[in-house]
Design a protein around this motif. Structure first.
Motif: not given
Ligand code: SAM
Length: 311
Positions: A130-134, A40-41, A182-186
């Motif tokens: 599962d791994k989540l990177k924030l 989650d970028t 990948l979720f990209c929500d700028p």
């Protein structure tokens, strides 16, 4: 330093679109056995209060999630709402989204709104590998996010990184797992974001061609904003990847004139979600959910939706 704080916007129409689409994708991917890396970028603070100062100041949730909460009610729906849903009732993707938000609240209350980190983490429950990177750059939101994540006691499964998400993801792609999303929500507060998003996605697709890449973008009268989905479509097509583009408009983008004759921007009128390597189930799910969303969240006669796919 950024001035954008997602707490002012949590639960607005753009969040309804982005989180409904995100949940529909994840429900499909997570049904499968193989282990996933989730990136989650632009994570935000993770959890938001809909009755807090920020939410009260903007009131955006009132024209978003708060218009929809009654749809899960076990009692008969008022006729105007039932008419907006049509003969087949609430679309499954919208129902899944509303149930997700409801799961963060006690019965009947609508005080908490889960952001993408908590939505993703909720769907990962029971999948320990599962791994989540924030990624979150704003110091206050990164601190709040870390504190919120600490309460989950998720150990090393969830990591908060106070880093630039566009750059930071590179160390996780290709992932050590067979699958990745990948979720990209700028916030698109910085004009550079319109160029950095397609550059990051192009690079990510080269690093891991089979990943699912999900980008939220605003639809506003600005050339860079119009170019963004076109650039994503071009890069997906060149890479030979499937894509899906879903948009939701709730009102006109025309400037408004107030009583004193001053022109004002109308606030965000529309937004979109662009997905590379979408699940095969996504288009049909959104073709049911988006017409309902457009009717339920309409602020004027310009409300509309699109769902296009290719590749
Ligand atoms: N994805 C969140 C959700 O769905 O709940 C909302 C994210 S909000 C739209 C965008 C966030 O990105 C803001 O909290 C902002 O501080 C953060 N941000 C801005 N630029 C960033 C960057 N380059 N890397 C990481 N975070 C960034």
């Amino acid at each position: 330093m950024f001035s954008y704080r997602h707490a002012f916007h949590a639960g607005n129409h753009a969040d309804v679109l982005k989180h409904t689409v995100l949940i529909a994708i994840l429900k499909h991917l997570i049904d499968k056995d193989s282990v996933m890396t989730l990136l989650d970028t632009h994570a935000g603070a993770g959890l938001y209060r809909l009755d807090g100062d920020y939410a009260d100041t903007s009131g955006e949730a009132a024209d978003g999630i708060l218009r929809l909460t009654g749809l899960l009610s076990p009692t008969k729906l008022p006729k105007d709402l039932a008419d907006k849903l049509g003969p087949n009732g609430l679309a499954p993707a919208l129902k899944n989204y509303l149930e997700m938000v409801a799961s963060f609240n006690t019965a009947g209350s609508h005080k908490i709104y889960p952001g993408s980190p908590f939505i993703i983490q909720h769907l990962m429950a029971g999948r320990d590998r599962d791994k989540l990177k924030l990624f979150e750059l704003h110091p206050t939101d990164a601190k709040t996010l870390s504190a919120n994540v600490a309460q989950l006691e998720a150990g090393r499964q969830v990591a908060v990184l106070r880093e630039d998400g566009f750059e930071g993801i590179k160390k996780f792609l290709p992932p050590p797992t067979p699958r990745a999303l990948l979720f990209c929500d700028p916030s698109y507060e910085l004009k550079d974001d319109y160029d950095r998003v397609p550059a990051m996605v192009a690079d990510a697709v080269k690093r891991f061609a089979v990943g699912t890449y999900v980008v939220w973008y605003p639809i506003i009268p600005r050339p860079q904003a119009h170019d963004l989905p076109r650039k994503l479509k071009t890069l997906a097509t060149k890479a030979g990847k499937g894509w899906l583009n879903a948009t939701l408009t709730v009102k006109s983008s025309k400037l408004l004139t107030d009583a004193e004759g001053q022109t004002q921007r109308p606030g965000l009128p529309a937004s979109g979600m662009f997905v590379i390597n979408p699940p095969h189930t996504l288009k049909a799910a959104l073709q049911l959910a988006l017409p309902q969303m457009a009717k339920l969240l309409a602020q004027d006669r310009n409300a509309a939706f699109t769902v296009d796919a290719g590749g």
